[in-house]
Design an enzyme around this catalytic site. Structure first.
Site, mmCIF file in Angstrom:
data_model
loop_
_atom_site.group_PDB
_atom_site.id
_atom_site.type_symbol
_atom_site.label_atom_id
_atom_site.label_comp_id
_atom_site.label_asym_id
_atom_site.label_seq_id
_atom_site.Cartn_x
_atom_site.Cartn_y
_atom_site.Cartn_z
ATOM 1 N N LYS A 1 0.851 -1.187 0.000
ATOM 2 C CA LYS A 1 0.000 0.000 0.000
ATOM 3 C C LYS A 1 0.886 1.235 0.000
ATOM 4 O O LYS A 1 1.894 1.304 0.719
ATOM 5 C CB LYS A 1 -0.908 -0.018 1.248
ATOM 6 C CG LYS A 1 -1.892 1.150 1.321
ATOM 7 C CD LYS A 1 -2.805 1.013 2.533
ATOM 8 C CE LYS A 1 -3.789 2.175 2.628
ATOM 9 N NZ LYS A 1 -4.719 2.031 3.785
ATOM 10 N N SER A 39 -9.622 2.573 2.953
ATOM 11 C CA SER A 39 -8.697 3.228 2.039
ATOM 12 C C SER A 39 -7.808 2.248 1.267
ATOM 13 O O SER A 39 -7.184 2.616 0.268
ATOM 14 C CB SER A 39 -7.788 4.186 2.831
ATOM 15 O OG SER A 39 -6.995 3.474 3.775
ATOM 16 N N SER A 86 -10.226 0.096 7.261
ATOM 17 C CA SER A 86 -9.674 0.156 5.913
ATOM 18 C C SER A 86 -8.929 -1.089 5.438
ATOM 19 O O SER A 86 -8.413 -1.108 4.320
ATOM 20 C CB SER A 86 -8.749 1.372 5.779
ATOM 21 O OG SER A 86 -9.497 2.559 5.860
#
Length: 491
Positions: A74, A149, A173
């Site tokens: 990420k 997210s 998330s």
């Protein structure tokens, strides 16, 4: 090859049926052909160099179980070589001089970085639509959001662009995008995974974790992720319970006698019928595996939304003050003086949602409002945690329910209604506020635009340091169902 799990790929690598270089080339070609916008930065030369080093370790007989297995990170974890943008124009061209601890640990294990994946800007959002570099498309339905997210991480696994991905969970998330994309993800107990090198959003809530196809894969990844880090002031020490352990040790433990708490607050008004049907079917499957369902109450659940959206923006306001155009990141091209540079830099570099949360956070920390809002929110946070402890004390061993009230919604459908996005986190926020471990596993499908299939996730919540138990429960379910094996059409 790309439909195989981490465990299966590890076996192929160690038996030399495939090399890490071949495997890495295979995934890089899939990423290049993909139209999901999951990856923000790929550098084949860097990836293949790591793959060659992994092949050398395997040839020498010094490889670990994850050596040679590709992974996507990420874009909130800083990395040497690859850009780290946090999904923001503020850091559009930033390249870190060091690796985040999580990235460092996987590198030491011999994993191969495929690249950096998309996210909501500074991890603020539930849909991935807040990315400055356009949203990720859900591999199950291109009209749907992938969740946020960590939407890029979940979409990369669902589209089989990577067998493993790192993610972060501040208010849901990891769990919510895993649910929306039909994959498996786990948020560990707060403080078990180092935050060093993870660009901060809300320091008392942010926690790293893995997303993969299966619970077994998540266990293998979590084995490498946890541990005390003296560079992170929020990292739990061994004395506090953050001990290295084998999270795969109990995967085959039967579930006979397991008490599953089913909160009434998770099945009330607002829960879509298709989501409830899939979740209740999963609960019945656990009964067949020997578990018992127990009705419980978490009465402060509704308070988790206002509590979270006071605490998280307050911490974001403080953390993001460092992005001022002076030291690194975006700087406005034209300005009159230092104050003007600050204003223009932050107005240009931050997106609308980030600006919104900074403003809310600054407001609740202002003199005259601090006690009325921030202090009261912290008190309610303790009451929310107490609800969970009361349930675990004498009623249940774990808690289960939906991850989100609905399946993934359409791209753009909530773009002008931030509160609607916030309400979608109702079932995940309280777990994060309490610092508890939680995970999502796929348990079925609901209906989206034009009757397209959109995945449904089951949330499993445990007490502190119960990650091995959660993974065992999820693994047992995945041994008798195939939801986790299903892939979007054409994948």
């Amino acid at each position: 090859m790309h439909n195989k799990t981490i465990k299966e790929l590890s076996a192929l690598l160690h038996s030399k049926q495939v090399s890490s270089t071949e495997l890495t080339r295979h995934y890089l070609s899939r990423i290049d052909a993909s139209g999901h916008n999951a990856f923000l930065h790929v550098d084949p030369e860097l990836s293949l160099a790591q793959a060659a080093a992994a092949d050398a370790r395997i040839a020498e007989g010094t490889a670990g179980p994850l050596t040679g297995v590709p992974i996507a990170h990420k874009d909130i974890f800083v990395t040497r070589g690859w850009r780290t943008t946090a999904g923001s124009k503020m850091l559009a061209n930033y390249v870190s001089p060091f690796d985040a601890t999580v990235v460092e640990k996987f590198g030491a294990a011999g994993m191969v970085t495929l690249g950096k994946v998309n996210l909501d800007e500074f991890a603020m959002g539930s849909s991935n639509e807040n990315s400055a570099f356009s949203p990720v498309k859900n591999p199950w339905d291109p009209l749907a959001v992938p969740g946020g997210s960590s939407g890029g991480s979940a979409a990369a696994i669902a589209a089989r662009l990577a067998p493993a991905a790192t993610a972060t969970d501040t208010g849901g998330s990891i769990r919510q995008p895993a649910a929306f994309c039909g994959v498996t993800g786990i948020k560990p107990t707060y403080g078990r995974v180092s935050r060093f090198g993870m660009i901060a959003f809300a320091s008392s809530l942010d926690q790293g974790g893995p997303i993969a196809q299966t619970a077994e894969d998540c266990a293998l990844l979590l084995n490498e992720m946890i541990g005390h880090d003296e560079r992170d002031s929020t990292s739990l020490t061994p004395e506090q319970g953050n001990l290295h352990e084998d999270f795969a040790r109990d995967l085959n433990k039967p579930l006979t006698g397991l008490r599953i708490g089913v909160p009434s607050e998770y099945f009330g008004e607002g829960l879509a019928a298709d989501v409830e049907q899939a979740v209740r079917a999963a609960l019945e499957q656990f009964v067949k595996l020997g578990a018992t369902l127990v009705d419980i109450s978490l009465p402060k659940t509704a308070l988790s939304i206002p509590t979270y959206y006071i605490i998280a923006p307050a911490e974001a306001s403080s953390n993001l003050s460092r992005f001022d155009g002076v030291r690194y990141g975006h700087r406005a091209a034209e300005y009159k003086d230092l104050q003007d540079m600050y204003k223009k830099t932050r107005a240009e570099g931050f997106g609308r949602e980030v600006q919104r949360r900074i403003m809310v956070g600054t407001y609740v920390l202002c003199h005259g409002y601090y006690d009325a809002y921030y202090v009261q929110a912290q008190k309610i946070r303790r009451l929310i945690a107490d609800d969970f402890q009361a349930a675990f004390a004498d009623k249940c061993d774990v808690i289960m329910g939906p991850v989100a009230p609905t399946v993934a919604w359409d791209l753009g459908s909530k773009a002008n209604d931030p509160v609607a996005n916030y309400l979608a986190d109702i079932f995940t926020l309280s777990t994060s506020l309490a610092g508890l471990p939680g995970m999502s596993i796929p348990v079925g499908f609901g209906q989206g635009e034009k009757n397209a299939k959109r995945p449904v996730g089951l949330q499993i919540i445990g007490n502190y340091f119960a990650e091995a138990k959660l993974l065992n429960i999820a693994h047992q379910y995945q041994q008798v169902t195939d939801w986790h094996q299903r892939a979007p059409e054409g994948i």
